[in-house]
Design a protein around this motif. Structure first.
Motif, PDB file in Angstrom:
ATOM      1  N   ARG A  68       0.781  -1.341   0.053  1.00 35.81           N
ATOM      2  CA  ARG A  68       0.209   0.013   0.189  1.00 35.81           C
ATOM      3  C   ARG A  68       0.782   1.420  -0.117  1.00 35.81           C
ATOM      4  O   ARG A  68       0.493   2.063   0.845  1.00 35.81           O
ATOM      5  CB  ARG A  68      -1.021   0.100   1.386  1.00 35.81           C
ATOM      6  N   VAL A  69       2.020   1.172  -0.911  1.00 35.66           N
ATOM      7  CA  VAL A  69       2.696   2.548  -0.887  1.00 35.66           C
ATOM      8  C   VAL A  69       2.069   3.607  -1.782  1.00 35.66           C
ATOM      9  O   VAL A  69       1.401   3.443  -2.780  1.00 35.66           O
ATOM     10  CB  VAL A  69       3.999   2.058  -1.693  1.00 35.66           C
ATOM     11  N   VAL A  70       2.171   4.799  -1.362  1.00 37.22           N
ATOM     12  CA  VAL A  70       1.630   6.057  -1.789  1.00 37.22           C
ATOM     13  C   VAL A  70       2.943   6.991  -1.864  1.00 37.22           C
ATOM     14  O   VAL A  70       3.657   7.072  -1.006  1.00 37.22           O
ATOM     15  CB  VAL A  70       0.689   6.776  -0.637  1.00 37.22           C
ATOM     16  N   LYS A  71       2.953   7.642  -2.986  1.00 36.19           N
ATOM     17  CA  LYS A  71       3.873   8.555  -3.601  1.00 36.19           C
ATOM     18  C   LYS A  71       3.339   9.728  -4.179  1.00 36.19           C
ATOM     19  O   LYS A  71       2.444   9.586  -5.127  1.00 36.19           O
ATOM     20  CB  LYS A  71       4.930   8.119  -4.184  1.00 36.19           C
ATOM     21  N   ARG A  72       3.593  10.909  -3.790  1.00 35.79           N
ATOM     22  CA  ARG A  72       2.981  12.192  -4.384  1.00 35.79           C
ATOM     23  C   ARG A  72       4.210  13.056  -4.701  1.00 35.79           C
ATOM     24  O   ARG A  72       4.976  13.216  -4.198  1.00 35.79           O
ATOM     25  CB  ARG A  72       1.921  12.909  -3.457  1.00 35.79           C
ATOM     26  N   TYR A  73       3.870  13.796  -5.780  1.00 36.24           N
ATOM     27  CA  TYR A  73       4.762  14.904  -6.301  1.00 36.24           C
ATOM     28  C   TYR A  73       3.875  16.033  -6.101  1.00 36.24           C
ATOM     29  O   TYR A  73       3.044  16.389  -7.201  1.00 36.24           O
ATOM     30  CB  TYR A  73       5.401  14.644  -7.441  1.00 36.24           C
ATOM     31  N   THR A 100      -0.456  12.341  -7.747  1.00 31.09           N
ATOM     32  CA  THR A 100      -0.193  11.031  -6.997  1.00 31.09           C
ATOM     33  C   THR A 100       0.494  10.164  -8.139  1.00 31.09           C
ATOM     34  O   THR A 100      -0.169   9.657  -9.024  1.00 31.09           O
ATOM     35  CB  THR A 100      -1.543  10.465  -6.561  1.00 31.09           C
ATOM     36  N   ALA A 101       1.868   9.867  -7.788  1.00 26.69           N
ATOM     37  CA  ALA A 101       2.557   9.064  -8.808  1.00 26.69           C
ATOM     38  C   ALA A 101       2.265   7.349  -8.325  1.00 26.69           C
ATOM     39  O   ALA A 101       2.225   6.543  -9.236  1.00 26.69           O
ATOM     40  CB  ALA A 101       3.945   9.312  -8.723  1.00 26.69           C
ATOM     41  N   LEU A 102       2.082   7.194  -7.143  1.00 27.03           N
ATOM     42  CA  LEU A 102       1.741   5.860  -6.683  1.00 27.03           C
ATOM     43  C   LEU A 102       0.644   5.863  -5.736  1.00 27.03           C
ATOM     44  O   LEU A 102       0.597   6.400  -4.802  1.00 27.03           O
ATOM     45  CB  LEU A 102       3.050   5.236  -6.082  1.00 27.03           C
ATOM     46  N   ASP A 103      -0.478   5.185  -5.925  1.00 24.51           N
ATOM     47  CA  ASP A 103      -1.809   5.092  -5.255  1.00 24.51           C
ATOM     48  C   ASP A 103      -2.083   3.672  -4.396  1.00 24.51           C
ATOM     49  O   ASP A 103      -2.621   2.871  -4.961  1.00 24.51           O
ATOM     50  CB  ASP A 103      -3.039   5.299  -6.218  1.00 24.51           C
ATOM     51  N   ARG A 104      -1.492   3.567  -3.382  1.00 22.64           N
ATOM     52  CA  ARG A 104      -1.642   2.445  -2.671  1.00 22.64           C
ATOM     53  C   ARG A 104      -1.256   1.089  -3.329  1.00 22.64           C
ATOM     54  O   ARG A 104      -2.198   0.240  -3.302  1.00 22.64           O
ATOM     55  CB  ARG A 104      -3.198   2.242  -1.997  1.00 22.64           C
ATOM     56  N   VAL A 105       0.093   1.279  -3.933  1.00 19.16           N
ATOM     57  CA  VAL A 105       0.486   0.293  -4.766  1.00 19.16           C
ATOM     58  C   VAL A 105       1.008  -1.104  -3.655  1.00 19.16           C
ATOM     59  O   VAL A 105       1.700  -0.930  -2.665  1.00 19.16           O
ATOM     60  CB  VAL A 105       1.664   0.495  -5.515  1.00 19.16           C
ATOM     61  N   SER A 106       0.474  -2.382  -4.088  1.00 19.17           N
ATOM     62  CA  SER A 106       1.029  -3.545  -3.488  1.00 19.17           C
ATOM     63  C   SER A 106       1.510  -4.446  -4.567  1.00 19.17           C
ATOM     64  O   SER A 106       0.906  -4.658  -5.437  1.00 19.17           O
ATOM     65  CB  SER A 106       0.009  -4.046  -2.427  1.00 19.17           C
ATOM     66  N   GLY A 125       2.503   3.640   3.317  1.00 18.18           N
ATOM     67  CA  GLY A 125       3.021   2.236   3.021  1.00 18.18           C
ATOM     68  C   GLY A 125       4.410   1.862   3.380  1.00 18.18           C
ATOM     69  O   GLY A 125       5.238   2.533   3.956  1.00 18.18           O
ATOM     70  N   THR A 126       4.729   0.346   3.166  1.00 14.49           N
ATOM     71  CA  THR A 126       5.918  -0.254   3.406  1.00 14.49           C
ATOM     72  C   THR A 126       6.533  -0.799   2.388  1.00 14.49           C
ATOM     73  O   THR A 126       5.757  -1.284   1.532  1.00 14.49           O
ATOM     74  CB  THR A 126       5.770  -1.118   4.765  1.00 14.49           C
ATOM     75  N   ALA A 156      13.262   1.426   4.629  1.00 13.72           N
ATOM     76  CA  ALA A 156      13.406   2.680   4.973  1.00 13.72           C
ATOM     77  C   ALA A 156      13.995   2.725   6.345  1.00 13.72           C
ATOM     78  O   ALA A 156      14.536   3.953   6.787  1.00 13.72           O
ATOM     79  CB  ALA A 156      11.719   3.480   5.145  1.00 13.72           C
ATOM     80  N   THR A 157      13.912   1.644   7.095  1.00 13.37           N
ATOM     81  CA  THR A 157      14.365   1.656   8.262  1.00 13.37           C
ATOM     82  C   THR A 157      15.397   0.881   8.789  1.00 13.37           C
ATOM     83  O   THR A 157      16.077   0.585   9.757  1.00 13.37           O
ATOM     84  CB  THR A 157      13.184   1.784   9.553  1.00 13.37           C
TER      85      THR A 157
END
Length: 224
Positions: free
Chosen positions: A11-16, A20-26, A61-62, A71-72
């Motif tokens: 459920r990855v989300v990325k915005r510029y 919205t470049a990625l909308d809850r991608v799994s 998302g992760t 990320a961590t």
């Protein structure tokens, strides 16, 4: 986490800005699986592989690689990923061997294990006869193969290839595809292969993820 793959995008989300470049991608990719990531320009393919590689951060998302959050998870998570982006990135003033040695050392390889791994990777992508050649003297196709080898030298669990055959000749394309098939089959690497060339996905025996407008529209086998 969304499943049992060595790569788990959940459920990855990325915005510029407002876009919205990625909308809850799994997306889940298993060891030894080649996943063809298909979609038009601007669909979100490069953004997705950049986030998996740790080069960009998501708003939500992760992403887990081999059970670690990219990320961590620190260096262990980052070194579990190999990334060969669209732009060929090699050091032109040093040899093919020195390019591979540098990236192996950055991942912590030393001594005999590093030498053995360079030999293995060079054999896989058919660079053995070019190891002593300065990278600036390679052809365009040879540079693309070196670019891919540099992403492989540390034996990643997940390999990300973003338009890897752009601008290469038929022979180089064939050699790259063969090396990717061997990598998945023999080393169990999970490969995410972003491309516009649909025959390459067939040649690789890949599964497919179709992305458009930042969403995964279809995921499954070629037959599906």
């Amino acid at each position: 986490m969304a499943g049992n793959g060595v790569l788990e995008v959940d459920r990855v989300v990325k915005r510029y800005g407002a876009r919205t470049a990625l909308d809850r991608v799994s997306l889940s990719v298993a060891p030894g699986e080649i996943c063809g990531l298909l979609g038009p320009n601007g669909a979100g393919k490069t953004t997705l592989v950049s986030i998996v590689a740790g080069l960009r951060t998501a708003e939500a998302g992760t992403v887990h690689v081999d059970g670690r959050d990219v990320a961590t998870g620190g260096p262990e998570a980052r070194f579990a990923v190999g990334f060969a982006g669209q732009e060929t990135g090699v050091y032109p003033t040093v040899s093919v061997h020195e390019n591979l040695q540098l990236f192996g050392r950055l991942a912590g390889l030393r001594g005999r294990p590093l030498r053995d791994r360079i030999d293995e990777v060079a054999d896989t992508v058919e660079l053995t006869d070019l190891l002593d050649r300065p990278a600036r003297h390679l052809s365009g196709g040879e540079k693309r193969r070196l670019h891919t080898a540099m992403a492989l030298v540390h034996r990643p669990k997940v390999l990300l290839l973003d338009e890897p055959t752009t601008g290469v000749d038929v022979g180089t394309r064939s050699r790259l595809l063969a090396s990717i098939r061997r990598l998945a089959a023999e080393e169990g690497c999970a490969v995410v292969y972003s491309t516009h060339y649909l025959p390459e996905v067939e040649a690789l025996g890949a599964t497919v993820a179709v992305i458009d407008h930042g969403r995964i529209l279809a995921r499954g086998t070629l037959e599906h």
